[in-house]
Each structure stands twice: as C-alpha cells, then as structure tokens.
Design a protein around this motif. Structure first.
Motif, PDB file in Angstrom:
ATOM      1  N   VAL A  96      77.622  -7.350  68.126  1.00  0.00           N
ATOM      2  CA  VAL A  96      77.145  -6.320  69.055  1.00  0.00           C
ATOM      3  C   VAL A  96      75.651  -6.118  68.864  1.00  0.00           C
ATOM      4  CG1 VAL A  96      77.393  -3.919  69.797  1.00  0.00           C
ATOM      5  CG2 VAL A  96      79.382  -5.171  68.912  1.00  0.00           C
TER       6      VAL A  96
ATOM      7  N   ALA B  20      89.109 -11.186  63.209  1.00  0.00           N
ATOM      8  CA  ALA B  20      88.226 -11.514  64.339  1.00  0.00           C
ATOM      9  C   ALA B  20      86.847 -10.882  64.117  1.00  0.00           C
ATOM     10  CB  ALA B  20      88.825 -11.018  65.643  1.00  0.00           C
ATOM     11  N   GLU B  21      85.826 -11.566  64.587  1.00  0.00           N
ATOM     12  CA  GLU B  21      84.451 -11.071  64.448  1.00  0.00           C
ATOM     13  C   GLU B  21      83.882 -10.728  65.823  1.00  0.00           C
ATOM     14  OE1 GLU B  21      80.061 -12.438  62.703  1.00  0.00           O
ATOM     15  OE2 GLU B  21      81.674 -13.921  62.958  1.00  0.00           O
ATOM     16  N   THR B  22      83.292  -9.534  65.913  1.00  0.00           N
ATOM     17  CA  THR B  22      82.633  -9.099  67.139  1.00  0.00           C
ATOM     18  C   THR B  22      81.155  -8.883  66.854  1.00  0.00           C
ATOM     19  OG1 THR B  22      84.640  -7.976  67.884  1.00  0.00           O
ATOM     20  CG2 THR B  22      82.573  -7.359  68.965  1.00  0.00           C
TER      21      THR B  22
ATOM     22  N   ARG C 259      77.722  -6.757  63.242  1.00  0.00           N
ATOM     23  CA  ARG C 259      78.845  -7.704  63.220  1.00  0.00           C
ATOM     24  C   ARG C 259      80.048  -6.967  62.645  1.00  0.00           C
ATOM     25  NH1 ARG C 259      77.672 -13.319  63.519  1.00  0.00           N
ATOM     26  NH2 ARG C 259      75.447 -13.706  63.896  1.00  0.00           N
ATOM     27  N   TYR C 260      81.135  -6.962  63.414  1.00  0.00           N
ATOM     28  CA  TYR C 260      82.304  -6.185  62.995  1.00  0.00           C
ATOM     29  C   TYR C 260      83.502  -7.109  62.829  1.00  0.00           C
ATOM     30  CZ  TYR C 260      85.851  -2.579  62.815  1.00  0.00           C
ATOM     31  OH  TYR C 260      86.887  -1.779  62.404  1.00  0.00           O
TER      32      TYR C 260
ATOM     33  N   ARG D  77      83.192  -1.832  69.565  1.00  0.00           N
ATOM     34  CA  ARG D  77      84.591  -1.804  70.001  1.00  0.00           C
ATOM     35  C   ARG D  77      85.480  -1.832  68.772  1.00  0.00           C
ATOM     36  NH1 ARG D  77      82.187  -5.553  73.364  1.00  0.00           N
ATOM     37  NH2 ARG D  77      83.084  -7.312  72.200  1.00  0.00           N
TER      38      ARG D  77
END
Length: 409
Positions: free
Chosen positions: A401, A397-399, A391-392, A408
């Motif tokens: 993966v 914002a949270e992405t 989790r980035y 990204r």
C-alpha cells in the motif's frame, strides 16, 4: 504522582528525528570533501588539561571554559576549540615528521558564554588542519575546502570573508599603544565603528599616515579591488606583504574555480589570539554567526614543542543546518522508509521480505499487528514515521500500500 520532566540546561538541546538525519547527512558530505583532499581523521579527548587552552595559547577566555578537577587535583577543561588539541597531538605523535600533516575531525565543543542569548554552548564542528606548510598555496587549499564543503552541503549563496591579521598588527605595533587601548581599538574595528576609531586616535601623537591607515581599516572590505586601495595605507613592509599574499591566494583560488565566493575584509578579527596570517569567516542568509571560520596559526605549535607553520578551518554544523532550514533548502537526507506490518503466524514471511529490502539498501521497520490498533491508526503511525510504503502480511498473503491508500485488513 507524576515525576517532574527534566529539561536540558540553557545552551544545549536535543536533536532528533528528521533534523538529526539532516545534520548527519551534512556531516557526511563535509567529511567526504575533507577526505577527498587527503585529510586523515583524528579524534582527541573531549576534555584536556587546562594548559592546552590557557591564556598563553590564546584560545577562549578562562571565564568561558567549563572547568573541573580530576582525582589528583588537576584542572581539566571541556574543549572550547579543537585546534589546540590537534596541535598538542601533532607535537606528540608527529614530532619527527618533516612533511605536511593533514588531519580532519568531527567533534563537539563547549563554551560557557552568556554574552548572547540563544547561542548554543555545545556545537558540533567539522574541520581540517594542515600543519607543516606555510605557503599561500596551503592557504588557498584551505579556503577551497571551505567553499567546497558549503557547496556540497547544499548552500548556493554564501561569501567567505578573508583578511590578514598581519596588516592590522603591523600598524598596531608602529602605533605602540598600551594594551588597554589596543583592545579598545580592536573592538572598534571589529564593529566597523569608523567614528569611534577616529575619536580614539585623534588625541594620540602618531604620524598622520599611520593614523589614516588605522582609521581606514574598518572600511577596507569588499571585492578583490579593495586590496589595491589598501596599498595606500600599508605603511609597513609587513602590511604590504600581507596584501601581496592575499592577492596570490585569490589568484590560486581562481585555479579551483572558487574565487567568486571570496571577498576581503582587512578589519576581520577573532577572539582566538593565536592567528598569525590570513583569517576568514563564511556567512550566509539565515544566521548572524559565521557558519565556517579559520586562519593561519604559525606560532601555536611552538607552545606544544614542535615549531611548524599551520592553517585550519572549522564548519559549525549546527549553524549550517539552521541556515539551510531557514533558506528552505531541501536535503536528500531522507531514505524512503517501508513499514512491514504482520501478524504472528506470518512472522517468517515478513522477516524475509524485510531482510530482502534491507539488503538492497532500503530502510525497513517491522511492526507486529496484534489487533490493538485499527488500520487507520497504523496508517497514521506510518505517516508520522515518514514511511512511503506499507507492506501488510496476513494469512500468508502480502499487500503493498502506498501512503494515501487505505490499509485493507
């Protein structure tokens, strides 16, 4: 100038990462079994006075003990075996108890043996002791816990070999051999050396039936039918009683549904001389040493001032883990790890996300992305840590993966 890297001494080792987690999982599973049978935890000291493990007690030989001195000059010993320690504790704290005492433990033991290359000198043992019950029903309960512990740890193929020291000892007393010959005979029987036993007995002036009985002991192992064959060589009342007890225990194990895991071996012996009744060892593929062992010790408590029958067993976690690994048995010991990457300005959101996952029982590692590592390097790190999800957080914002996808940035 580089400092020398220190290694562990011979016979001990570091356990870390996945192996450590698997070992802890095994320990937890076995403890669940023991507590499920009503056994209460006890912790005894890592070292004790030498007398607790002296020759009179019948534990490991003095040369195999780690000995040292305290400030008063008393000889102390790192415990080679937990059973005498628990016997001492029960005699002290349960002296007035006239009902059975059920105790279980997890502890490391230490034996300074150089007889076998590669054998660990420090091992983790989990075990149980039932003190104050001399019945065959208590013997069956202990064996049932052995079987259940191994099943719960993930093993499917193993056998518990059960014997009775009374069978061999009663014949040995009738023979009246000198102590040196007794030890030689014990060693030959332990090694299943039938020809060696016959050679030792041949020149002795003993009744033929007694000679035949002693010489056949190394061959008396197998399924329950072996007990019937052994009756032909039970030339003493004590030997017959030992076989009757083993038959009763086998019948009781059928009530647990665990009789199919048990075989019999009337030649099984132990280096611990305090055993007085049944004695057993559990074996599986992948290790030549028993993964569990135990037996009845009805006279050991006398040494510590409380006369009481007793029986116990121990499972050696290190050997069990080795067997599971070599049999390629997967353990559900790994909880999915989530790595949460974040930049400084997103710390609050990242911590909130991590705490929410932890509250749900998840394992979460927070990792500050300070720009010193590339996306590929961070992904590779997460893989090394065994993470399944990344989790980035970036710019609020949270992405999310999954492993195998690109991070990204």
């Amino acid at each position: 100038m580089y400092k020398q890297i220190l290694h562990t001494p011979e016979g001990v080792r570091d356990i870390y990462n996945g192996e450590c987690r698997r070992k802890q999982w095994i320990q937890d599973r076995i403890h669940q079994v023991l507590s499920g049978y009503g056994y209460q935890d006890i912790q005894t000291p890592t070292f004790e006075f030498f007398d607790v493990f002296s020759r009179e007690v019948g534990t490991a030989p003095s040369r195999e003990l780690y000995k040292f001195f305290d400030r008063e000059g008393n000889t102390l010993v790192l415990r080679p075996d937990v059973t005498p320690s628990i016997a001492r504790a029960v005699a002290k704290y349960f002296s007035a108890e006239d009902m059975p005492v059920r105790l279980c433990y997890m502890a490391n033991t230490f034996i300074n043996s150089s007889d076998f290359q590669g054998r660990l000198k420090e091992t983790t043992q989990l075990g149980a002791e039932l003190i104050g019950d001399g019945s065959p029903e208590a013997d069956a309960e202990m064996l049932a816990m052995v079987v259940e512990s191994l099943l719960r740890s993930g093993l499917t193929e193993f056998q518990v070999s059960v014997g009775h020291v009374g069978f061999f000892k009663s014949l040995l007393r009738l023979a009246g051999l000198p102590e040196e010959q007794q030890e030689e005979l014990r060693e030959l029987i332990s090694n299943k050396n039938i020809f060696g036993v016959q050679e030792l007995l041949a020149p002795l002036d003993l009744p033929d039936a007694l000679k035949e009985g002693l010489s056949r002991i190394p061959d008396l192992f197998g399924s329950v039918e072996i007990l019937e064959e052994a009756r032909r060589y039970a030339v003493s009342g004590e030997a017959s009683a030992a076989l009757e007890r083993l038959s009763r225990i086998y019948s009781l194990l059928g009530c647990y549904g665990y009789d199919r895991y048990v075989t019999f071996d009337l030649g099984v012996v132990s280096k611990y001389k305090y055993y007085t009744g049944i004695i057993f060892q559990a074996y599986t593929y992948g290790t030549g040493e028993p993964i569990a062992k135990g037996g009845r010790y009805d006279t050991l408590m006398d040494h510590f001032g409380k006369s009481a029958p007793a029986i116990g067993f121990v499972c050696v976690a290190d050997r069990l883990l080795t067997a599971l690994n070599r049999q390629n048995i997967a353990l559900p010991a790994e909880k999915p790890l989530t790595v949460v990457l974040y930049e400084q300005q997103d710390a609050a959101a990242a911590v909130a996300s991590a705490q929410a996952l932890r509250n749900e029982g998840g394992q979460v590692e927070l990792l500050l992305a300070d720009g010193s590592k590339s996306g590929d390097e961070l992904r590779e790190y997460a893989r090394r840590r065994g993470a399944s999800v990344l989790r980035y957080f970036q710019d609020g914002a949270e992405t999310v993966v999954r492993l195998g996808e690109e991070i990204r940035r």
